[in-house]
Every structure is written in structure tokens, then in C-alpha cells.
Write an enzyme that holds these catalytic residues in place. Structure first.
Site, PDB file in Angstrom:
ATOM      1  CB  SER A  42      75.879  96.459  65.841  1.00  0.00           C
ATOM      2  OG  SER A  42      76.748  95.901  66.869  1.00  0.00           O
ATOM      3  CG  ASP A 165      74.928  92.755  66.287  1.00  0.00           C
ATOM      4  OD1 ASP A 165      74.355  93.386  65.253  1.00  0.00           O
ATOM      5  OD2 ASP A 165      75.766  92.946  66.864  1.00  0.00           O
TER       6      ASP A 165
END
Length: 286
Positions: A42, A165
Site C-alpha cells: 500500500s 491494495d
């Protein structure tokens, strides 16, 4: 340090909480601490690239200077594009070579440190780990994919395949770091080390995601279990001297998308100060 040791670092990210990791990595730059391997998840992946490019302070600017712009994150973005985060703006417009805050891509390449970026395949729900070959000058789609939040953002396409993500499928990817040859790993968390995820918090998001991406939804539903297992693994390996966990004692109400500049600065400073723990692993000359 033994000649056979290979010390890696994992920055697990966490949206704007990732300012904590930026503080840790800026401490490393200030104190000539170099890793042999890096893995970012991320926003942690963006921290890693700034660190490897030796751009001190750059990550912090992305968490404080630009966050109030609607192009960065806003309801307007969501209504216009279907994504709350302006990933093309953050990891394109701002950071391309002609942008306001460009990544020194040449310096990143010449760091010669192998790195990986964790993403979640939206179709299979499985993690994938992208290497330096996934990025080139002004083409940072791997960073966009790993920061793509499920439900809030449409999946980001890489080579025609959709991704989310990396935290969905492998939030603390220790096993990958050791599989890639690390003998020791520094794990930068952005929540307290004794924080365990509540699985109930992912139920609604998983239900919303399931009609379009059932396997990613299943991974999301199991994220808490995965995170909690991997955190336990990190703690066990820490007792063996193979892992060093650096984590904030408190995040003082900060969440993934909390636009509180003071709280973000405080987390950054806390990360910088907490990085003193690295002295136990790195001699000054390393």
C-alpha cells in the site's frame, strides 16, 4: 553483522498512518542505515521508493502537503471516476519527472536494492509481488495498484488485469521476505504492536465487493485472520532475533484516511524517534 546476513525491511503501509513509516525510513537516511532488500505494501511501497531514491522528507509531503486537494482524495473524485483516491494524480501527476514532487527514478534504479511491491489480484484474491521491472520512468502503476482500496476505489489495471491494495491478501508479508533470501527483517507497522484486527469490520466491505470480485471479497473477509496470524509470526520470530518490529505505541485516533495534519506530523515524529531501536541491529558503518 555477519557477511551472510541479509537484512530486509517491510513497510506495511496504512494510508495516511504511513507517515509513521516515513519517519522510520527518514531516520535510516539520516543515519546511513541501508537494507539489503525492501518490500512495501500500500502506501508503504511509496515510502520504500522514496527511501531507496534517497529523497528524505518526500513521503511526508505526500501525507501533509497535498492531501487536502480534491484531486488527491475526495467524494468529488468518487462521483466523477468511481474511485475516492486519485491514484493517477498521486502517483502520476505529482510524481512524474515533470510533476510537482517527482520521484528520482534514476536514483531508485541505482540504489541496486532489490525491492517488491505487494498487490492483490482482484480476480484470484491472491497476493502478487512486483519487482523493479514493474516500473519505469513516469510509469508507476504498481504503486497505484498497491494503494487501491477495495470498494472505495475501482481496481487498478496492470497489463489488463485488475488489482487491489496488497493489504487485502498479505498485510505483513514476512514469509515473502524470507523466501526472497532475507535472514532478518525489520517490520514497520502503523498500528500498535498489540493491535489485532477485528474481522467484523470487513464484513460489509466484503459483501459489497463480492458481486464483482468474489475471490478478492473472500480475501478481504479473511484479512483480519491473515493479519493476526502474520503479526503472531512476527512476534515469534522477534523472540528468535530474526525480526525487529517497529510500531507506534499509539496512533491517537488516526485512521487510514484521516486528514489531520497535526496527527500525521506527530506520527512521523514518533516513527523517527522509534527508529532508534534499529541501533541494536546496525553498526554505525552499515
Amino acid at each position: 553483522m555477519s557477511q551472510t546476513e541479509r537484512i530486509g525491511v517491510i513497510d506495511v503501509g496504512g494510508g495516511l498512518r504511513s507517515a509513521y513509516g516515513a519517519g522510520v525510513l527518514d531516520y535510516c537516511l539520516d543515519n546511513n542505515i541501508h537494507f539489503d532488500y525492501a518490500l512495501g505494501v500500500s502506501a508503504g511501497a511509496a515510502n520504500i521508493t522514496s527511501y531507496l531514491a534517497h529523497q528524505r522528507g518526500r513521503s511526508l509531503r505526500f501525507y501533509t502537503k497535498y492531501i487536502h486537494r480534491k484531486q488527491y482524495m475526495s467524494v468529488e473524485n468518487y462521483l466523477r471516476t468511481g474511485s475516492y483516491l486519485g491514484l493517477d494524480y498521486i502517483y502520476g501527476t505529482l510524481m512524474n519527472e515533470d510533476g510537482e514532487d517527482p520521484l528520482d527514478y534514476n536514483a531508485l534504479v541505482h540504489s541496486y536494492v532489490p525491492y517488491r511491491i505487494a498487490v492483490t489480484d482482484a480476480l484470484s484474491g491472491r497476493p502478487r509481488f512486483l519487482g523493479p521491472e514493474s516500473m519505469s520512468l513516469n510509469h508507476y502503476d504498481a504503486l497505484k495498484a498497491t494503494a487501491c482500496l477495495p470498494v472505495l476505489d475501482k481496481p487498478y489495471p496492470l497489463d489488463g488485469r485488475p488489482y487491489f491494495d496488497g493489504t487485502i491478501s498479505d498485510p505483513i508479508p514476512l514469509r515473502q521476505a524470507f523466501a526472497d533470501g532475507c535472514t532478518k527483517v525489520v517490520v514497520i507497522l502503523t498500528r500498535p504492536r498489540d493491535f489485532y484486527r477485528n474481522p467484523d469490520k470487513d464484513i460489509l466491505s466484503s459483501m459489497m465487493l463480492a458481486p464483482s470480485y468474489p475471490n478478492a471479497a473472500h480475501a478481504l473477509l479473511n484479512r483480519a485472520h491473515t493479519y493476526n496470524y502474520e503479526l503472531g509470526l512476527a512476534k515469534r520470530l522477534e523472540l528468535q532475533g530474526k525480526v525487529l518490529i517497529i510500531a507506534p505505541k499509539t496512533i491517537r485516533g488516526m485512521s487510514t484516511l484521516t486528514k489531520n495534519s497535526d496527527a500525521i506530523h506527530n506520527l512521523y515524529t514518533r516513527g523517527y524517534n522509534d527508529a532508534l531501536a534499529l541501533r541494536s541491529w546496525f553498526a554505525p558503518a552499515h
